[in-house]
Structures are given as C-alpha cells and as structure tokens.
Design an enzyme around this catalytic site. Structure first.
Site, PDB file in Angstrom:
ATOM      1  N   ASN A  47       0.840  -1.201   0.000  1.00 44.34           N
ATOM      2  CA  ASN A  47       0.000   0.000   0.000  1.00 44.34           C
ATOM      3  C   ASN A  47       0.876   1.252   0.000  1.00 44.34           C
ATOM      4  O   ASN A  47       0.785   2.118   0.877  1.00 44.34           O
ATOM      5  CB  ASN A  47      -0.944   0.005   1.209  1.00 44.34           C
ATOM      6  CG  ASN A  47      -2.216   0.784   0.945  1.00 44.34           C
ATOM      7  OD1 ASN A  47      -2.338   1.465  -0.071  1.00 44.34           O
ATOM      8  ND2 ASN A  47      -3.156   0.723   1.875  1.00 44.34           N
TER       9      ASN A  47
ATOM     10  N   HIS B 205      -8.432   3.445   8.443  1.00 49.07           N
ATOM     11  CA  HIS B 205      -8.992   2.180   7.975  1.00 49.07           C
ATOM     12  C   HIS B 205     -10.399   1.944   8.497  1.00 49.07           C
ATOM     13  O   HIS B 205     -11.221   1.333   7.807  1.00 49.07           O
ATOM     14  CB  HIS B 205      -8.087   1.010   8.368  1.00 49.07           C
ATOM     15  CG  HIS B 205      -6.940   0.803   7.441  1.00 49.07           C
ATOM     16  ND1 HIS B 205      -5.719   1.420   7.614  1.00 49.07           N
ATOM     17  CD2 HIS B 205      -6.808   0.057   6.311  1.00 49.07           C
ATOM     18  CE1 HIS B 205      -4.893   1.056   6.644  1.00 49.07           C
ATOM     19  NE2 HIS B 205      -5.534   0.241   5.837  1.00 49.07           N
TER      20      HIS B 205
END
Length: 422
Positions: free
Chosen positions: A318, A349
């Site tokens: 990521n 998140h």
C-alpha cells in the site's frame, strides 16, 4: 463487488479512449478535466447508488474550507473535517452493513478522497503559508502555490481513473498529466537531454498496462482458489488448535496470510493499470534506460514476498497510503511520529477493533525491528555465508511477524483476535 469490477474494467477502456482521443494535443485542459470528472461521478453513482452522496458532500465541504480558511490553518481544518466525516461514516457502516461482512461499499472511495483532500491541503499550506527554507526537498517539490479552481479540484478528487480504487496522487502530478506536461516533467527530472538525445520521447504505457493486467489476472485466479480454500477463520478453530502442533500452526498461519493477499494485489494493480492506460503514472527512467510507469503503483510484490525487515515490507505494501501517512503525519508530527502515524492509519482504515490490534502491534514490531537491525546487522556483513544466513533468518522472522500483526486486521473482532494471540 460485481459493480466494482465492472466499473474498473469500463474505466480501463475509457482510459485508453481518453489517452487516444482526448490527449493534450486533441483537447484542452478544461475538456479533459470535465470528462474525467463527469465519468468519475457516473461511476460513483453506478457503483454505490445514493451512498455516493457522502463523497460529494465531503468534497464540497472541503472546497469551502480550502477557499475560506486561513492558510496557516487550512491543513488542520481540512484534516479534522475529512477524517471526522470519514470516521462517522465508518461508524454508520456497522449499522448499515452487518458487522464483520466486508462489502465493497462507499467507504473505499471516501478513504481515497480523504487522502487527496488532506494531501492537497498540506501542500497548499506548504506552498503559500511557509517559507521555502522551512520545507524539506520533497515538500518544496510538491508545494502548491495557488488555490485550484472548482473544476481542477473536482477533477483531482473525483476523476474516473481513481475514484473507485485510488490510488492517491499528488496534485501537481495530476495537473501536469491533464495539461500534458507529466511525462516531460518526469524526464527532465532525470536530466534526459544530458544522455545524448536530441528531443524528449513520448513513451507509451501499453506494455506496462499489459504486464499489470497479467498480474491482475493471476491475482484473480489465486483469489478464486487460494482465498476461498484457506480462510483466516480456520486458525482459531478449536479442533485445529487442539490437534495441530505449534510449528504446523505457524506454517498454516503463513499460508492463510498469503491467501488473503491476492484480492489486494488484484484491486491495486488493476487501479494502477487504469491510470497508466490514461497516460498517467510515468515516473522516469531506470538504470537500464527503461521507461518506468510506477509513479502510482501501490505495491511491489517481489519486495513484499522477499522482505527481510518489517520496514521493507510496509514500504512496499500500500505504497501510496504509506506516502500519504508520511506526508500528512510522520513529517509533521511534533512528537512520537511513528506511534501517531500508526494510530492515524488505524483510524483511517475504520473502527473495527482488529485494525487497532494490528496497528498498535505494528508500533512495537517496528521499534523492535529497528533496534535489532541497528544493533545486530553489522555483525553479519563480514562474509557472504553470514549475510545469507542473516537474510534467511530475518526473512522468516519478518514474514511471521507480519502474519502475527495482520491476522487481527482480517478477523476484525476482539474475541477471535484474543483467541488467536493466546
């Protein structure tokens, strides 16, 4: 999920068309901005229905902040509003969708838009509100000197190449792409003319797109086979825990963690290919003189699978989110930058407890790995056999540390996480 894949595949075709028929030599910047924005809005509405209103509300709220807030505070207000709205949406999702059922919902695009909003706000603050000598070399390079127009702002946040799955990119890079300066700007950064060429070339992304589509296809096949056959939930099955030896459990943990990766490889590589197909993502030339199209790449699979340190692993996983965390948090945190960065990552998140188990554990793993590497690694560099032995041991330890750290991220809830850790 079907809508997600359909939109991305259609976006891929639209991206090729965009590069060929609406390239900078065929259309003005305004037309390119408008097309990218309108298609992005259409994809959002098609994929997420009325939930897409959350994307548009957040975008317009922060456009107001960008134009009305004072420059010294623009990054703070934008950060608080964007992260606050995202967190409220994360909380509401638990009631809209069933807890623990991971659906492809509007929070994904909202997370990407939050990254872009805070990135642009920080870069505006750097470009207008700070002196050049106060900035790092990267901050100087990415600083934005003027507030964008509404069309530029909407295009950057809602363009069809990145609205569904990202990735986040820097505002100056995106504007250079729309205006047709993107490739030449990257070539000039590596002093292309000094290599003996008369003029700047116009590299094609087709080869890079085809390569990434092959990775996407392999990832999809692995997802449909491995992921379904090796669920993470099995590692906390009572019979498995009672009858399986400890080392076998560790080996299985590695297998199920590997099986959880292909869906990320699929989504991120396809998103990268979409941007490349539109002509966006050129990053320069490597040592062999090969054109590189990895400016927006979100992962380096080889470096992930061969990582011999926790730092190396997270730097190649990521990637664009890691870059965002560094630019808006790590580089600006007044104290404890590592801890604050991991906490922000968890908050971004969502609110599932598993995310906090993962990222709080990640703080400890990162600090421990850094201390061990700094104090021990130099003892193993004196000979090739010692270095190989060190690399093998640190690869095993790194992979198991990652498995231990990310398992709660997949399991989400407190009870299975505690059972797993026990």
């Amino acid at each position: 999920q079907i809508n997600f894949v359909a939109c991305q595949l259609f976006a891929l075709l639209a991206a090729f068309w965009f590069r060929i028929y609406l390239g900078p030599s065929h259309a003005s910047s305004a037309v390119r901005h408008a097309f990218a924005t309108l298609f992005g809005i259409y994809f959002a509405v098609f994929c997420f229905g009325w939930y897409s209103i959350h994307l548009f509300v957040l975008v317009m709220m922060n456009y107001g902040i960008m134009n009305m807030a004072s420059i010294p505070n623009i990054h703070r207000y934008s950060f608080v509003v964007a992260m606050g709205y995202l967190t409220l949406c994360h909380i509401s999702r638990i009631y809209i969708f069933h807890y623990g059922i991971l659906t492809t919902d509007f929070s994904g695009p909202l997370m990407i838009i939050t990254q872009k909003i805070t990135t642009l706000a920080c870069q505006l603050h750097d470009g207008i509100g700070r002196q050049a000598e106060e900035l790092t070399a990267e901050q100087n390079r990415l600083a934005v000197k003027t507030r964008p127009s509404l069309l530029e702002y909407l295009s950057y946040l809602l363009n069809f190449m990145s609205i569904i799955a990202g990735p986040c990119s820097n505002y100056k890079d995106y504007i250079a792409f729309i205006e047709g300066r993107h490739v030449h700007m990257k070539l000039l950064e590596v002093n292309w003319k000094q290599k003996g060429y008369d003029r700047l070339p116009d590299p094609s992304p087709t080869g890079a797109v085809m390569y990434k589509l092959c990775i996407t296809l392999v990832s999809l096949i692995l997802f449909l086979t491995l992921t379904k056959n090796f669920p993470m939930a099995y590692i906390i099955d009572n019979e498995f825990l009672d009858k399986t030896p400890f080392l076998s459990r560790l080996a299985y943990l590695y297998v199920v963690t590997q099986a959880a990766k292909p869906k990320y490889y699929f989504a991120w590589t396809l998103a990268d290919a979409v941007n490349n197909a539109a002509g966006y993502g050129f990053s320069g030339v490597d040592e062999k003189g090969t054109f590189r199209w990895d400016l927006l790449s979100n992962l380096n699979i080889w470096n992930i699978e061969t990582a011999t340190s926790f730092k190396m692993y997270i730097e190649n996983w990521n990637i664009q989110t890691a870059a965002w965390l560094k630019r808006v948090c790590y580089d600006r945190a007044p104290w404890y930058p590592t801890a604050l960065t991991f906490i922000l990552s968890a908050l971004w998140h969502g609110i599932y407890p598993g995310y906090y188990f993962t990222f709080l554990t990640g703080i400890l793993i990162t600090l421990a790995a850094r201390a061990i590497r700094n104090n021990c690694r130099h003892y193993f560099l004196s000979s090739v056999p010692l270095k190989i032995a060190y690399d093998v041991v640190t690869w095993v330890v790194t992979q198991l540390a990652v498995c231990y750290t990310v398992a709660p991220f997949v399991m989400l809830a407190v009870e299975p996480t505690i059972k797993f850790y026990k």
